[in-house]
Design a protein around this motif. Structure first.
Motif, PDB file in Angstrom:
ATOM      1  N   ILE A 189      18.443 -30.500 -44.685  1.00  0.00           N
ATOM      2  CA  ILE A 189      16.926 -30.271 -44.314  1.00  0.00           C
ATOM      3  C   ILE A 189      16.702 -30.983 -42.767  1.00  0.00           C
ATOM      4  O   ILE A 189      15.831 -30.240 -42.325  1.00  0.00           O
ATOM      5  CB  ILE A 189      16.305 -31.177 -45.517  1.00  0.00           C
ATOM      6  N   ALA A 190      17.303 -31.965 -42.556  1.00  0.00           N
ATOM      7  CA  ALA A 190      16.960 -32.547 -41.476  1.00  0.00           C
ATOM      8  C   ALA A 190      17.121 -31.509 -40.202  1.00  0.00           C
ATOM      9  O   ALA A 190      16.339 -31.441 -39.247  1.00  0.00           O
ATOM     10  CB  ALA A 190      17.654 -33.790 -41.133  1.00  0.00           C
ATOM     11  N   LEU A 208      27.014 -34.375 -40.310  1.00  0.00           N
ATOM     12  CA  LEU A 208      27.973 -33.087 -40.384  1.00  0.00           C
ATOM     13  C   LEU A 208      27.150 -31.922 -40.919  1.00  0.00           C
ATOM     14  O   LEU A 208      27.408 -30.964 -40.424  1.00  0.00           O
ATOM     15  CB  LEU A 208      29.033 -33.505 -41.419  1.00  0.00           C
ATOM     16  N   HIS A 209      26.140 -32.225 -41.836  1.00  0.00           N
ATOM     17  CA  HIS A 209      25.442 -31.363 -42.422  1.00  0.00           C
ATOM     18  C   HIS A 209      24.260 -30.768 -41.669  1.00  0.00           C
ATOM     19  O   HIS A 209      23.845 -29.650 -41.625  1.00  0.00           O
ATOM     20  CB  HIS A 209      24.996 -31.506 -43.865  1.00  0.00           C
ATOM     21  N   ALA A 210      23.922 -31.691 -40.568  1.00  0.00           N
ATOM     22  CA  ALA A 210      22.795 -31.581 -39.820  1.00  0.00           C
ATOM     23  C   ALA A 210      23.090 -30.514 -38.560  1.00  0.00           C
ATOM     24  O   ALA A 210      22.593 -29.588 -38.256  1.00  0.00           O
ATOM     25  CB  ALA A 210      22.068 -32.774 -39.334  1.00  0.00           C
ATOM     26  N   LYS A 211      24.597 -30.844 -38.151  1.00  0.00           N
ATOM     27  CA  LYS A 211      25.203 -30.358 -37.160  1.00  0.00           C
ATOM     28  C   LYS A 211      25.534 -28.998 -37.586  1.00  0.00           C
ATOM     29  O   LYS A 211      25.457 -27.949 -36.861  1.00  0.00           O
ATOM     30  CB  LYS A 211      26.362 -30.969 -36.874  1.00  0.00           C
ATOM     31  N   VAL A 218       9.727 -35.727 -47.636  1.00  0.00           N
ATOM     32  CA  VAL A 218       9.638 -34.352 -48.092  1.00  0.00           C
ATOM     33  C   VAL A 218      10.652 -34.196 -49.164  1.00  0.00           C
ATOM     34  O   VAL A 218      10.803 -33.384 -50.012  1.00  0.00           O
ATOM     35  CB  VAL A 218      10.388 -33.457 -46.853  1.00  0.00           C
ATOM     36  N   SER A 219      11.728 -35.347 -49.165  1.00  0.00           N
ATOM     37  CA  SER A 219      12.618 -35.452 -50.461  1.00  0.00           C
ATOM     38  C   SER A 219      13.164 -36.344 -50.458  1.00  0.00           C
ATOM     39  O   SER A 219      12.738 -37.733 -49.878  1.00  0.00           O
ATOM     40  CB  SER A 219      13.773 -34.416 -50.176  1.00  0.00           C
ATOM     41  N   SER A 220      14.114 -36.891 -51.563  1.00  0.00           N
ATOM     42  CA  SER A 220      14.614 -38.319 -51.490  1.00  0.00           C
ATOM     43  C   SER A 220      15.901 -38.305 -52.311  1.00  0.00           C
ATOM     44  O   SER A 220      16.372 -37.261 -52.848  1.00  0.00           O
ATOM     45  CB  SER A 220      13.425 -39.291 -52.219  1.00  0.00           C
ATOM     46  N   PRO A 273       9.938 -25.088 -45.648  1.00  0.00           N
ATOM     47  CA  PRO A 273       9.939 -23.783 -45.838  1.00  0.00           C
ATOM     48  C   PRO A 273      10.974 -23.667 -47.167  1.00  0.00           C
ATOM     49  O   PRO A 273      11.744 -24.180 -47.622  1.00  0.00           O
ATOM     50  CB  PRO A 273      10.518 -23.256 -44.526  1.00  0.00           C
ATOM     51  N   ALA A 274      10.273 -22.403 -47.797  1.00  0.00           N
ATOM     52  CA  ALA A 274      10.973 -22.092 -49.198  1.00  0.00           C
ATOM     53  C   ALA A 274      12.478 -21.743 -48.784  1.00  0.00           C
ATOM     54  O   ALA A 274      13.321 -22.254 -49.728  1.00  0.00           O
ATOM     55  CB  ALA A 274      10.308 -20.815 -49.724  1.00  0.00           C
ATOM     56  N   ASP A 275      12.984 -20.977 -47.820  1.00  0.00           N
ATOM     57  CA  ASP A 275      14.119 -20.843 -47.596  1.00  0.00           C
ATOM     58  C   ASP A 275      15.264 -22.089 -47.420  1.00  0.00           C
ATOM     59  O   ASP A 275      16.396 -22.185 -47.885  1.00  0.00           O
ATOM     60  CB  ASP A 275      14.263 -19.769 -46.517  1.00  0.00           C
ATOM     61  N   VAL A 276      14.489 -22.970 -46.761  1.00  0.00           N
ATOM     62  CA  VAL A 276      15.600 -24.261 -46.476  1.00  0.00           C
ATOM     63  C   VAL A 276      15.465 -25.027 -47.751  1.00  0.00           C
ATOM     64  O   VAL A 276      16.523 -25.345 -48.157  1.00  0.00           O
ATOM     65  CB  VAL A 276      14.876 -25.293 -45.469  1.00  0.00           C
ATOM     66  N   ARG A 277      14.536 -25.040 -48.757  1.00  0.00           N
ATOM     67  CA  ARG A 277      14.467 -25.633 -49.948  1.00  0.00           C
ATOM     68  C   ARG A 277      15.570 -24.897 -50.962  1.00  0.00           C
ATOM     69  O   ARG A 277      16.456 -25.742 -51.464  1.00  0.00           O
ATOM     70  CB  ARG A 277      13.185 -25.528 -50.538  1.00  0.00           C
ATOM     71  N   ASP A 278      15.703 -23.735 -50.912  1.00  0.00           N
ATOM     72  CA  ASP A 278      16.669 -22.878 -51.689  1.00  0.00           C
ATOM     73  C   ASP A 278      18.048 -23.267 -51.199  1.00  0.00           C
ATOM     74  O   ASP A 278      18.831 -23.516 -51.978  1.00  0.00           O
ATOM     75  CB  ASP A 278      16.367 -21.559 -51.478  1.00  0.00           C
ATOM     76  N   GLU A 279      18.138 -23.179 -49.677  1.00  0.00           N
ATOM     77  CA  GLU A 279      19.619 -23.539 -49.271  1.00  0.00           C
ATOM     78  C   GLU A 279      19.956 -25.064 -49.678  1.00  0.00           C
ATOM     79  O   GLU A 279      21.176 -25.375 -50.449  1.00  0.00           O
ATOM     80  CB  GLU A 279      19.581 -23.814 -47.810  1.00  0.00           C
ATOM     81  N   ALA A 280      18.896 -26.196 -49.718  1.00  0.00           N
ATOM     82  CA  ALA A 280      19.091 -27.362 -49.916  1.00  0.00           C
ATOM     83  C   ALA A 280      19.677 -27.489 -51.679  1.00  0.00           C
ATOM     84  O   ALA A 280      20.732 -28.019 -51.820  1.00  0.00           O
ATOM     85  CB  ALA A 280      18.069 -28.147 -49.382  1.00  0.00           C
ATOM     86  N   LEU A 281      18.871 -26.803 -52.416  1.00  0.00           N
ATOM     87  CA  LEU A 281      19.203 -26.657 -53.802  1.00  0.00           C
ATOM     88  C   LEU A 281      20.528 -26.311 -54.272  1.00  0.00           C
ATOM     89  O   LEU A 281      21.170 -26.890 -54.895  1.00  0.00           O
ATOM     90  CB  LEU A 281      18.190 -26.226 -54.500  1.00  0.00           C
ATOM     91  N   ALA A 282      20.662 -24.857 -53.299  1.00  0.00           N
ATOM     92  CA  ALA A 282      22.048 -24.360 -53.519  1.00  0.00           C
ATOM     93  C   ALA A 282      23.343 -25.306 -53.139  1.00  0.00           C
ATOM     94  O   ALA A 282      24.298 -25.543 -53.969  1.00  0.00           O
ATOM     95  CB  ALA A 282      22.255 -23.204 -52.467  1.00  0.00           C
TER      96      ALA A 282
END
Lengths: 306, 357
Positions: free
Chosen positions: B141-142, B171-174, B248-250, B295-304
């Motif tokens: 998300i960051a 790693l995941h931000a990169k 935005v999350s936790s 944004p909705a797409d970022v949220r969906d990716e994060a949840l995936a």
């Protein structure tokens, strides 16, 4: 290793905020010590002010009331110290230490129901024209009212001690209480007033931490700021102007070391963390090389019979 | 002489009294590093304690001591709790490891559980959560949300758990944002609101528009809210009072099921020493609500991403990953083993700065 990422403008602006709590507390203690009383309870009065201010601000919704209550809370605790040292003639060092321990305990008790609550926000002053000046506008003219109150207090105390009759009497009491007594000045009364003023200032300093700098309430949140204020008064040779300098130095290096860390400077973190203390003491000790000295009656017990 | 005698008999009587009570109920003790109202780490452990009380009712008695300093004083606090007749004691901070070991050796009949450590005894278990899985979600998300490409990270102490979190987030931000840069401040505290607020402010002033924290108070959230245009993540607890912005999350630590299970084991006499490290799959790590500010797409990716980790399809430390000095750590497709993760003392490639000793 990127000096460019540190903005001097924002650094100086944060310095003013970081310095304010210790500045307020140190100014109060300066007046107390100039009257010949050593009150080591600054930390206790600060933390009590922090919770009193926080509780009242939350309940009334007004930070202004909060600050008034903080000054009141600090002064009430100082009154205890005054009763012990001026009426009961107890040892000032022991009473002061006891006051700190008492204040820390009392504040945790009072703060039981206030953990995790957000206080009402304190607005930053937007001074129209001055605030738009590039650089200086952000550094000097975009703070909350308490920052300016602290600065005004420096000027006021400097002027009072140096030029006013009240300041002269206060200093006379602090330098030689027997002579002042012989001249007919009410030594005890003057000292009690000074102690109350010191308590109120410490309380304001504490509330600045809980209401503006953090802002929230947690036990022991002043984390030694009161002791730093005490040390500042000594290293500043009991002079208001130097207290301001010391507070800025301490606040400045504290903020700077965090910025250096964030910028990835290759200095070990341990050295950075101790740097605010080292640098402040070093500079003020070097400056104290002149003929200034402590008030002659500092810490001595006065009784009219002697 | 008479007074000593009196005191001894009084102490004896007291001891007998507590002994009698201890037979009926199971006494569970907790040692906390911060105040229970910190809104983060200790707050969640205390929720676990309350869950035990609710679940077992009169069968248990719980006691706790908050704001116990890491170090010599901790040993005194744990000893006192063991002397008070606790049957099971949870010590909930990494720095309590040595004191817990020392006390556990002296009280072989009391069961001990130490959070986030690695030393065990026949009567001492360790338990921890795979917080790094949550950090991976935060990093994603960051990386997607930052505009300045600078992420500020308030680290506490240079121990493997904290370093693991930094690496996982980086790693995941990169991965989603090659331009990303991490600025890290070591606060050397778990809980000091003034210091945490100052650290957050310094990071924000240096351009960070995302603040990640591994300290326990909500002060960085307040600092971010004051600065505006900065996003944060709740640490250890939901920190929902800062929704929808800056938080935005936790990552939520959910200790209650584990605490209840272990208390039950002590009651049944089936308690055994073990090392437990659970993640999103077992529900020990939860991801707090992702707010509408994302944004909705970022949220969906994060949840995936979260889902993939929960089902065991994806491990946050999957190669190729190099160490900071450029040497190879994990080859293509290789997954980090728990031993390396538990002792992690290096940054991955791309993070600048050094880990303090």
């Amino acid at each position: 290793m990127d000096m460019g990422s540190i903005s001097p403008e924002l650094l100086l602006a944060s310095l003013m905020v970081a310095a304010t709590p210790i500045l307020l507390a140190a100014l109060g203690e300066l007046v107390v010590e100039r009257a010949g009383v050593l009150n080591l309870g600054v930390e206790g009065m600060m933390i009590t002010g922090a919770i009193c201010g926080f509780a009242v601000a939350v309940n009334s919704g007004s930070p202004a009331f909060g600050f008034v209550a903080a000054a009141g809370g600090g002064a009430v605790l100082a009154l205890l110290f005054a009763a012990l040292t001026q009426v009961a003639l107890a040892n000032q060092v022991a009473s002061g230490l006891a006051l700190t321990l008492f204040g820390l305990g009392l504040s945790s008790l009072l703060g039981q129901g206030y953990v995790g609550i957000k206080p009402p926000p304190v607005a930053r002053l937007d001074i129209p024209l001055l605030g738009d000046i590039p650089f200086l506008g952000r550094v000097l003219f975009s703070h909350d009212l308490m920052v300016y109150f602290g600065l005004a207090l420096v000027g006021l105390i400097w002027w009072m001690l140096k030029y006013s009759r009240a300041g002269l009497i206060l200093r006379a009491v602090g330098e030689n209480h027997d002579a002042a007594h012989a001249l007919g000045y009410k030594v005890v009364r003057i000292r009690v007033a000074a102690i109350l003023f010191g308590g109120a200032c410490a309380g304001l300093g504490g509330a600045y931490i809980s209401l503006i700098r953090v802002p929230q309430w947690t036990e022991g949140m002043t984390a030694g700021a009161g002791w730093i204020a005490l040390a500042l008064v000594v290293f500043a040779s009991w002079k208001a102007g130097r207290v301001l300098l010391g507070a800025w130095l301490f606040g400045g290096v504290t903020v700077l070391q965090l910025n250096l860390q964030a910028a990835g400077f290759a200095i070990p973190v341990e050295y950075l963390s101790m740097s605010p203390y080292l640098i402040t003491i070093l500079v003020l000790v070097i400056m104290a090389g002149d003929k200034s000295r402590a008030p002659a009656s500092l810490g001595r017990i006065f009784h009219a019979s002697q | 002489m008479k007074l000593t005698h009196l005191l001894t008999s009084a102490a004896l009587a007291l001891g007998l009294a507590t002994g009698a009570v201890a037979q009926d109920t199971t006494k569970v003790g907790f040692i906390y590093v911060g105040p229970i109202g910190d809104g983060g780490w200790t707050y969640e452990h205390d929720k676990g304690r309350l869950a035990i009380e609710e679940h077992f009712g009169d069968q248990v008695e719980t006691v706790y001591q908050e704001s116990v300093p890491e170090g010599a004083d901790a040993e005194r606090a744990i000893t006192q709790m063991a002397l008070q007749g606790a049957d099971l004691i949870f010590t909930t901070s990494f720095g309590f490891m040595e004191p817990t070991v020392a006390v556990a050796e002296k009280f072989p009949n009391v069961k001990f559980e130490h959070a986030t450590g690695y030393k065990t005894l026949p009567n001492l278990s360790t338990y921890s959560a795979r917080f790094y899985e949550g950090r991976a979600v935060q990093g994603h998300i960051a990386g997607k949300m930052t505009k300045s490409n600078i992420v500020g990270y308030i680290a506490s102490f240079p121990i493997p758990e904290v370093i693991r979190g930094i690496n996982a987030a980086y790693l995941h931000a990169k991965k989603v944002n090659p331009e990303i840069e991490f600025k890290i401040i070591w606060a050397y505290t778990w809980f000091d609101p003034a210091k945490e607020a100052d650290a957050a402010t310094a990071l924000i002033e240096q351009g960070a528009d995302v603040i990640l924290q591994h300290t326990d108070s909500t002060a960085p959230q307040a600092a971010a809210e004051k600065a505006g245009d900065v996003i944060t993540f709740g640490q250890a607890s939901d920190m929902a009072e800062y929704k929808p912005l800056p938080r935005v999350s936790s990552i939520i630590d959910n200790w209650a099921p584990y605490y209840i299970a272990r208390t039950q084991a002590v009651m049944d006499g089936t308690w055994e020493s073990q090392q437990v490290w659970q993640g999103i799959d077992k529900g020990m790590v939860k991801i707090g609500e992702i707010t509408d500010a994302v944004p909705a797409d970022v949220r969906d990716e994060a949840l995936a991403l979260k889902q993939a980790m929960a089902e065991g399809e994806y491990h946050p430390f999957t190669g190729p990953i190099n160490r900071q000095d450029g040497s190879a750590w994990l080859a293509e497709g290789e997954v980090a083993d728990d031993g390396t993760l538990l002792g992690m003392d290096f940054y991955v490639e791309g993070i600048s700065g050094q880990i303090p000793n």
